[in-house]
Structure formats: C-alpha cells, structure tokens
Design an enzyme around this catalytic site. Structure first.
Site, short mmCIF file in Angstrom:
data_model
loop_
_atom_site.label_atom_id
_atom_site.label_comp_id
_atom_site.label_asym_id
_atom_site.label_seq_id
_atom_site.Cartn_x
_atom_site.Cartn_y
_atom_site.Cartn_z
N HIS A 153 -2.78 1.43 6.72
CA HIS A 153 -3.14 1.31 5.30
C HIS A 153 -3.31 2.69 4.69
CE1 HIS A 153 -4.40 -0.89 1.75
NE2 HIS A 153 -5.39 -0.02 1.60
N HIS A 207 -5.82 1.98 -4.51
CA HIS A 207 -4.86 1.45 -3.54
C HIS A 207 -4.39 0.05 -3.93
CE1 HIS A 207 -7.86 -1.07 -0.95
NE2 HIS A 207 -8.27 -1.01 -2.19
N CYS A 253 0.81 -1.23 0.00
CA CYS A 253 0.00 0.00 0.00
C CYS A 253 0.84 1.28 0.00
CB CYS A 253 -0.98 -0.01 1.17
SG CYS A 253 -0.24 0.15 2.81
#
Length: 339
Positions: free
Chosen positions: A302, A314, A254
């Site tokens: 994240h 993402h 990420c």
C-alpha cells in the site's frame, strides 16, 4: 360390590428415571440454544471486511505488476516483429542484388579466361573486363557474407520473439488467476457487508466520513516543486472512487493514484507500490515532507502521498474513495522522496 382399590403409586426408581430424562431434555435444549450462531457485531464484520480488502489489495498490486509486464512484452514483441519484417525486406534486396551480380558474371565468364584473351581482338579491353570480373567476384563474396550475417540476425530475432510470445501467454494466465483471486476476496467482503443492517452500514459510513473531516495539514512546505505539484493533483481527486487496477483520471487504486499524480508533475513512476518504493531516497517518519511517497506493510503493498501534519492522502480500498488518513493508521514502513 365394586372394588375400591387405591391406584398403584409409581416406584421410586421410575420417578428417578423420569426426573433424569426431563433434566437431560432441558440441558439439550439449553445447549442447542447456546450453540445457535449469533450474528456478528458491526466491529467483527468491519474487521473481517478490512482484512479481505487488505488481501485483495495485495493481490491487486501483484496483478498490476503482471499487467505492466504484459504491456512491456507486447511492445517488445511488436518492435521485434517490425525489426524482423524490415530485416526480411533488406535480406530479399541483398539476394536480388547478388542474383544480378551472378547473372553478369555468367554472361562474361562462360569461356576459359586464357582462351578469351587469346581470341580477343582487343587484349587490353579484355584485361580491363577481367579486372572488373575479379572485382565482381569479390563483391559477391562480401554480399554472401552479409546475407549470412543478416540471416543469423533475423533468426535470433525470431527466436527472441517466440520466447517472448510464450512468456506473454504465461503472463496472461497469471493475470487471469490474480483477477479471480481479487474478485473472490471482494465478493466475500460484499457478502459480509450484506449481513449488516441498514443502520449498521450507515454507522460505518459516518465513521469513515468523520475520520477524514476537518483535516489540518499544517504549514510545511513540499519536498520539491514537483512533489508539491503531484500532491496538488492528487488533492484534486479527493472523493474519486477506489477501483482495483485503475490509474485515473476518474478512479484509482493506491499505486494508480500516486503514479497518476506524479505524471501530472512530469515525473514517470513505475506502476506498482513495490516498484515505486525504489523511485527515490528513503525518508523516516520524522523527516517526511508533503509530496513524499509513504509505504505501508512489510511487503509494501500500500502506498500514499504524505500531505503534512501527520496526514496521508491515498486511495484506501474498494467501496471507499480518495481521502486523507492518519500516517499511523496502518503499519508504516518508510517514506520515499522522489528525485
């Protein structure tokens, strides 16, 4: 004559015992059948796998941070070692120069100065040499002081390098532990997925594909030219696989995706999602603009890029790829507008 006796009938007590025994056997069989573990449903497996992936991602961001620290330490150690090597060369040169001065002094200063003056056939010439000798002594003193300063400086650098080497060794141990933790979580997730039938796995894949199909990003303008360039770079990587610890250009985790995307726009971001959270001004969900960073979960493990119209781009998790998802698909914390 043969006797024709009627067979003895079982007593009422015996009948009751047999009946109770049979009933107990039936009950035990029923309980055993009920106790047999049932195969988890698709939703149960998916929930457990998603949890494992989330835990793996937490560990991945910690791994990324430790790896970034390792790389920084390695560079600092290399620079220190170069400094020490250059300093040692300079120190050796200073010592050689001091030795030359000491040799010259010895050659001219072996006799008491008053006797040299008395015996000199040219007193004026001797006085000139004596003045030079005094200057030489002063230079020696300065040279010795510089040598001592250089020695102290080199020892400080050596001590600093030794400390950083010890820190580097600990960081490498920490990396190994974090890597084992990540691989353990991913292995558990794979084991769970292997309990699914082929039809169930296909159903999961169809559901994920449907969630990212026909995404409407709206017409909002990027937060800045650089934010627009970063988002455009990330969009060019849609479909690239998630790989923990990867920073592109063919696979990403990420924070690897967001740091790579902004690097294409000429902006250097820190490696981890937690560090990237401080890369600009905070933005609420209502004020997000395309290209803003989007942080999730209370520990900020994240991160993605806001793409517009409530969509985030993402790198989600292992086994998946760079894709769009709803802004509210995870616990949103805040956005960051990179300055």
């Amino acid at each position: 004559m043969a006797s024709h006796r009627r067979p003895k009938q079982p007593s009422r007590t015996r009948i009751n015992v047999l009946t109770a025994t049979a009933a107990a056997a039936v009950a035990v069989t029923s309980q055993t059948a009920q106790a047999a573990p049932s195969k988890p449903s698709l939703d149960e497996v998916k929930s457990k796998v998603d949890k494992l992936y989330e835990e793996a991602e937490k560990a991945t961001e910690k791994y990324n941070g430790a790896k970034e620290k390792q790389e920084k330490l390695q560079k600092e150690i290399s620079d220190l070692q170069d400094t020490v090597a250059r300093g040692q060369g300079e120190l050796n040169g200073m010592r050689d120069h001091l030795g030359s001065m000491a040799t010259a002094q010895y050659r001219t200063g072996g006799v008491d100065p008053s006797i040299q003056l008395f015996l000199s056939s040219d007193p004026d010439d001797y006085l000139d040499k004596a003045a030079t000798l005094d200057q030489l002594s002063s230079k020696q003193s300065d040279a010795l002081e510089k040598i001592q300063d250089k020695q102290r400086s080199l020892e400080q650098r050596r001590t600093e390098a030794r400390t950083k080497l010890e820190d580097l060794a600990e960081t490498r141990k920490e990396l190994g532990k974090k890597k084992d933790r990540i691989q353990g979580k991913l292995s558990d997730a794979r084991d769970l997925l292997n309990t699914l039938t082929a039809e169930q796995r296909e159903a999961m894949q169809r559901a994920e594909a449907a969630a990212t199909a026909d995404v409407d990003l709206g017409s909002a303008l990027p937060a800045s030219q650089r934010a627009g360039a970063a988002l455009s770079a990330a969009q060019g990587k849609i479909g690239s696989p998630y790989v923990w610890g990867a920073t592109g250009p063919s696979s990403f985790d990420c924070s690897g995706l967001t740091s790579w995307a902004y690097a294409q726009a000429g902006v250097s971001l820190p490696r981890t999602s937690q560090s990237q959270a401080s890369a600009g001004a905070r933005v609420s969900a209502d004020n997000l603009e395309p290209g803003d960073l989007v942080l999730y979960y209370s520990d900020l493990h994240h991160i993605g890029l806001y793409a517009g119209n409530g969509q985030v781009l993402h790198a989600p998790k292992p086994g998946s790829s760079v894709q769009y998802t709803s802004l509210n698909s995870m616990p949103f914390m805040y956005g960051v507008r990179v300055g």
